[in-house]
Design a protein around this motif. Structure first.
Motif, PDB file in Angstrom:
ATOM      1  N   GLY A   1     -21.999   8.192  -1.161  1.00  0.00           N
ATOM      2  CA  GLY A   1     -21.557   9.470  -0.578  1.00  0.00           C
ATOM      3  C   GLY A   1     -20.281   9.917  -1.257  1.00  0.00           C
TER       4      GLY A   1
ATOM      5  N   GLY B   1     -15.511  10.740   0.088  1.00  0.00           N
ATOM      6  CA  GLY B   1     -15.975   9.598  -0.694  1.00  0.00           C
ATOM      7  C   GLY B   1     -15.312   9.556  -2.068  1.00  0.00           C
TER       8      GLY B   1
ATOM      9  N   ARG C   1     -26.432  11.504  -3.712  1.00  0.00           N
ATOM     10  CA  ARG C   1     -27.691  12.264  -3.795  1.00  0.00           C
ATOM     11  C   ARG C   1     -27.635  13.283  -4.933  1.00  0.00           C
TER      12      ARG C   1
ATOM     13  N   ARG D   1     -21.859  14.759  -8.922  1.00  0.00           N
ATOM     14  CA  ARG D   1     -20.594  14.552  -8.209  1.00  0.00           C
ATOM     15  C   ARG D   1     -19.927  13.221  -8.581  1.00  0.00           C
TER      16      ARG D   1
ATOM     17  N   LEU E   1     -20.636   9.816   4.504  1.00  0.00           N
ATOM     18  CA  LEU E   1     -21.706  10.829   4.540  1.00  0.00           C
ATOM     19  C   LEU E   1     -21.423  11.843   5.636  1.00  0.00           C
TER      20      LEU E   1
ATOM     21  N   ALA F   1     -28.046  10.708   7.460  1.00  0.00           N
ATOM     22  CA  ALA F   1     -27.990  10.623   5.995  1.00  0.00           C
ATOM     23  C   ALA F   1     -28.056   9.166   5.537  1.00  0.00           C
TER      24      ALA F   1
ATOM     25  N   LEU G   1     -18.256   5.031   7.325  1.00  0.00           N
ATOM     26  CA  LEU G   1     -17.078   5.834   7.694  1.00  0.00           C
ATOM     27  C   LEU G   1     -17.465   7.300   7.867  1.00  0.00           C
ATOM     28  N   SER G   2     -18.717   7.528   8.291  1.00  0.00           N
ATOM     29  CA  SER G   2     -19.205   8.899   8.511  1.00  0.00           C
ATOM     30  C   SER G   2     -19.090   9.250   9.982  1.00  0.00           C
ATOM     31  N   SER G   3     -19.023  10.540  10.236  1.00  0.00           N
ATOM     32  CA  SER G   3     -18.917  11.037  11.614  1.00  0.00           C
ATOM     33  C   SER G   3     -20.288  11.060  12.291  1.00  0.00           C
TER      34      SER G   3
ATOM     35  N   VAL H   1     -12.111   7.926   9.382  1.00  0.00           N
ATOM     36  CA  VAL H   1     -10.904   8.143   8.564  1.00  0.00           C
ATOM     37  C   VAL H   1     -10.084   9.252   9.208  1.00  0.00           C
TER      38      VAL H   1
ATOM     39  N   PRO I   1      -8.839  14.138   2.713  1.00  0.00           N
ATOM     40  CA  PRO I   1      -9.021  13.424   1.435  1.00  0.00           C
ATOM     41  C   PRO I   1      -7.745  13.234   0.604  1.00  0.00           C
TER      42      PRO I   1
HETATM   43  P1  NDP Z   1     -19.438  16.171   2.976  1.00  0.00           P
HETATM   44  O1  NDP Z   1     -20.348  16.568   4.067  1.00  0.00           O
HETATM   45  O2  NDP Z   1     -18.808  17.194   2.098  1.00  0.00           O
HETATM   46  O3  NDP Z   1     -20.153  15.128   1.956  1.00  0.00           O
HETATM   47  C1  NDP Z   1     -20.736  13.971   2.430  1.00  0.00           C
HETATM   48  C2  NDP Z   1     -21.722  13.336   1.500  1.00  0.00           C
HETATM   49  O4  NDP Z   1     -22.907  13.169   2.287  1.00  0.00           O
HETATM   50  C3  NDP Z   1     -22.146  14.056   0.223  1.00  0.00           C
HETATM   51  O5  NDP Z   1     -22.062  13.110  -0.793  1.00  0.00           O
HETATM   52  C4  NDP Z   1     -23.611  14.428   0.482  1.00  0.00           C
HETATM   53  O6  NDP Z   1     -24.409  14.354  -0.670  1.00  0.00           O
HETATM   54  C5  NDP Z   1     -24.026  13.346   1.420  1.00  0.00           C
HETATM   55  N1  NDP Z   1     -25.186  13.675   2.251  1.00  0.00           N
HETATM   56  C6  NDP Z   1     -25.230  14.468   3.350  1.00  0.00           C
HETATM   57  N2  NDP Z   1     -26.473  14.484   3.864  1.00  0.00           N
HETATM   58  C7  NDP Z   1     -27.231  13.671   3.077  1.00  0.00           C
HETATM   59  C8  NDP Z   1     -28.574  13.263   3.120  1.00  0.00           C
HETATM   60  N3  NDP Z   1     -29.414  13.679   4.074  1.00  0.00           N
HETATM   61  N4  NDP Z   1     -29.006  12.426   2.163  1.00  0.00           N
HETATM   62  C9  NDP Z   1     -28.170  11.975   1.212  1.00  0.00           C
HETATM   63  N5  NDP Z   1     -26.873  12.317   1.127  1.00  0.00           N
HETATM   64  C10 NDP Z   1     -26.402  13.151   2.059  1.00  0.00           C
HETATM   65  O7  NDP Z   1     -18.354  15.290   3.714  1.00  0.00           O
HETATM   66  P2  NDP Z   1     -16.876  14.774   3.331  1.00  0.00           P
HETATM   67  O8  NDP Z   1     -16.903  14.021   2.065  1.00  0.00           O
HETATM   68  O9  NDP Z   1     -15.886  15.852   3.512  1.00  0.00           O
HETATM   69  O10 NDP Z   1     -16.680  13.768   4.550  1.00  0.00           O
HETATM   70  C11 NDP Z   1     -17.442  12.583   4.664  1.00  0.00           C
HETATM   71  C12 NDP Z   1     -17.217  11.995   6.045  1.00  0.00           C
HETATM   72  O11 NDP Z   1     -15.823  11.781   6.232  1.00  0.00           O
HETATM   73  C13 NDP Z   1     -17.703  12.941   7.164  1.00  0.00           C
HETATM   74  O12 NDP Z   1     -18.375  12.198   8.135  1.00  0.00           O
HETATM   75  C14 NDP Z   1     -16.415  13.531   7.718  1.00  0.00           C
HETATM   76  O13 NDP Z   1     -16.501  13.800   9.105  1.00  0.00           O
HETATM   77  C15 NDP Z   1     -15.406  12.406   7.445  1.00  0.00           C
HETATM   78  N6  NDP Z   1     -14.042  12.934   7.254  1.00  0.00           N
HETATM   79  C16 NDP Z   1     -13.849  13.994   6.421  1.00  0.00           C
HETATM   80  C17 NDP Z   1     -12.590  14.559   6.287  1.00  0.00           C
HETATM   81  C18 NDP Z   1     -12.370  15.735   5.389  1.00  0.00           C
HETATM   82  O14 NDP Z   1     -11.347  16.417   5.590  1.00  0.00           O
HETATM   83  N7  NDP Z   1     -13.239  15.998   4.426  1.00  0.00           N
HETATM   84  C19 NDP Z   1     -11.421  14.004   7.040  1.00  0.00           C
HETATM   85  C20 NDP Z   1     -11.741  12.835   7.823  1.00  0.00           C
HETATM   86  C21 NDP Z   1     -13.010  12.335   7.930  1.00  0.00           C
HETATM   87  P3  NDP Z   1     -24.514  15.592  -1.705  1.00  0.00           P
HETATM   88  O15 NDP Z   1     -23.282  15.523  -2.560  1.00  0.00           O
HETATM   89  O16 NDP Z   1     -25.768  15.347  -2.440  1.00  0.00           O
HETATM   90  O17 NDP Z   1     -24.574  16.863  -0.858  1.00  0.00           O
END
Ligand code: NDP
Length: 294
Positions: free
Chosen positions: A10, A15, A34, A38, A67, A72, A93-95, A120, A124
């Protein structure tokens, strides 16, 4: 001592920040995403790109998932053979919801993998800095064993064995955060609808937000005690007065043509507290209304 290998699955903003921090700390990092592109910058910075999720899991004992949600995880790991998952430590560490974390731990256990859940608590850019911290729950020995690598992402705050706890704390903090962000946007819409420039409002609105800790901070322990004890003495800001203001906010929004969903929800809590005979109690009496709805 050689740093332990880590796999990160992810590569959204979060990530990618984790991988960058782990690389800086000298960990060999394998990545899978996926959308493969990236990973490009991270591979250029030293990460190893796995061709498949199974290759990514096979590369390290410690597998971190970052994720959008827990479904996911199943989309990605569902096709990974159980013998590849066996013996691995999955750190998601996904929500999602507390129940989703507990279910995922059972799913992992069925395949011989151990599971930690976490949230987290920084954006980021702060990952890997001294400000970063991460809520964890699950088996304490698993966290202890992998704390050196996980600490690179952020300081672990361990909440207990119950796999749902970290997710519960994460969602509770995000409840505060998301509601405050919506309130800021709503209030800005309210003033800009009247022709005021956002820049003439937002700085002071942020002061109002940061005044809340100043207002409650020293009293936080006493507030917690009173909420648990159901004590709402009504000495300073009672529910009737606050409810009148909540009504004024709704009416101002209505007159401005601005959405009333958020202030309606707040007003409804005051209305119900007053209807329950709590108008002369402190605004904290809303806690009883909110709890009764659950
Ligand atoms: P994003 O939603 O931007 O990205 C998450 C990743 O999940 C991407 O790599 C995406 O792949 C992948 N993904 C989503 N659905 C699928 C699926 N069905 N199959 C395969 N891959 C999938 O999230 P963030 O990186 O911003 O955040 C990740 C986690 O961290 C979340 O749970 C969020 O709540 C938590 N978080 C985020 C913060 C932030 O400010 N960003 C702060 C604190 C926690 P692809 O690249 O292919 O789309």
């Amino acid at each position: 001592m050689t740093s332990t290998p880590v796999t990160v699955i992810g590569l959204g903003p979060m990530g990618r920040a984790m991988v960058a921090a782990l690389l800086r700390a000298g960990h060999p990092v394998t990545v899978w995403n996926r959308t493969p592109a990236r990973a490009d910058e991270l591979v250029a910075a030293g990460a190893t790109r796995a061709a498949t999720p199974a290759d990514a899991v096979a590369a390290s004992e410690l597998v971190v998932l970052s994720l959008t949600d827990y479904p996911a995880m199943y989309d990605i790991l569902g096709a990974v053979p159980a013998d590849v998952l066996a013996g691995k430590v999955l750190v998601n560490l996904s929500s999602d919801t507390p129940d989703a974390s507990r279910d995922a731990a059972s799913w992992a256990a069925d395949r011989g993998a151990r599971f930690l859940t976490g949230g987290v608590m920084v954006p980021p850019p702060a990952v890997g800095t001294p400000d970063a911290y991460v809520f964890y729950s699950g088996p304490a020995d698993v966290l202890d064993a992998h704390a050196p690598a996980l600490r690179v992402i952020g300081e672990p705050k361990y909440l207990g064995e119950d796999l749902g706890l970290a997710q519960l704390f994460y969602q509770a903090h995000l409840d505060v955060f998301l509601t405050a962000l919506s309130a800021l946007l709503h209030a800005t819409a309210l003033v800009t609808a009247a022709g005021v420039r956002a820049e003439d409002f937002l700085p002071d609105a942020l002061v109002t937000l940061t005044d809340i800790p100043a207002m409650l901070g020293d009293e936080a322990k006493e507030l917690a005690r009173r909420l648990e004890a159901g004590e709402h003495p009504g000495t300073l800001s009672n529910a009737r007065m606050m409810g009148a203001t909540a009504d004024h906010i709704v009416r101002t929004a209505t007159a401005s043509g601005v959405d009333t969903g958020l202030p309606d929800a707040v007003k409804s809590q005051y209305d119900r507290a007053i209807a329950a005979g709590r108008g002369d109690q402190d605004w904290t009496a809303l806690y009883e209304v909110i709890r009764a709805s659950s």
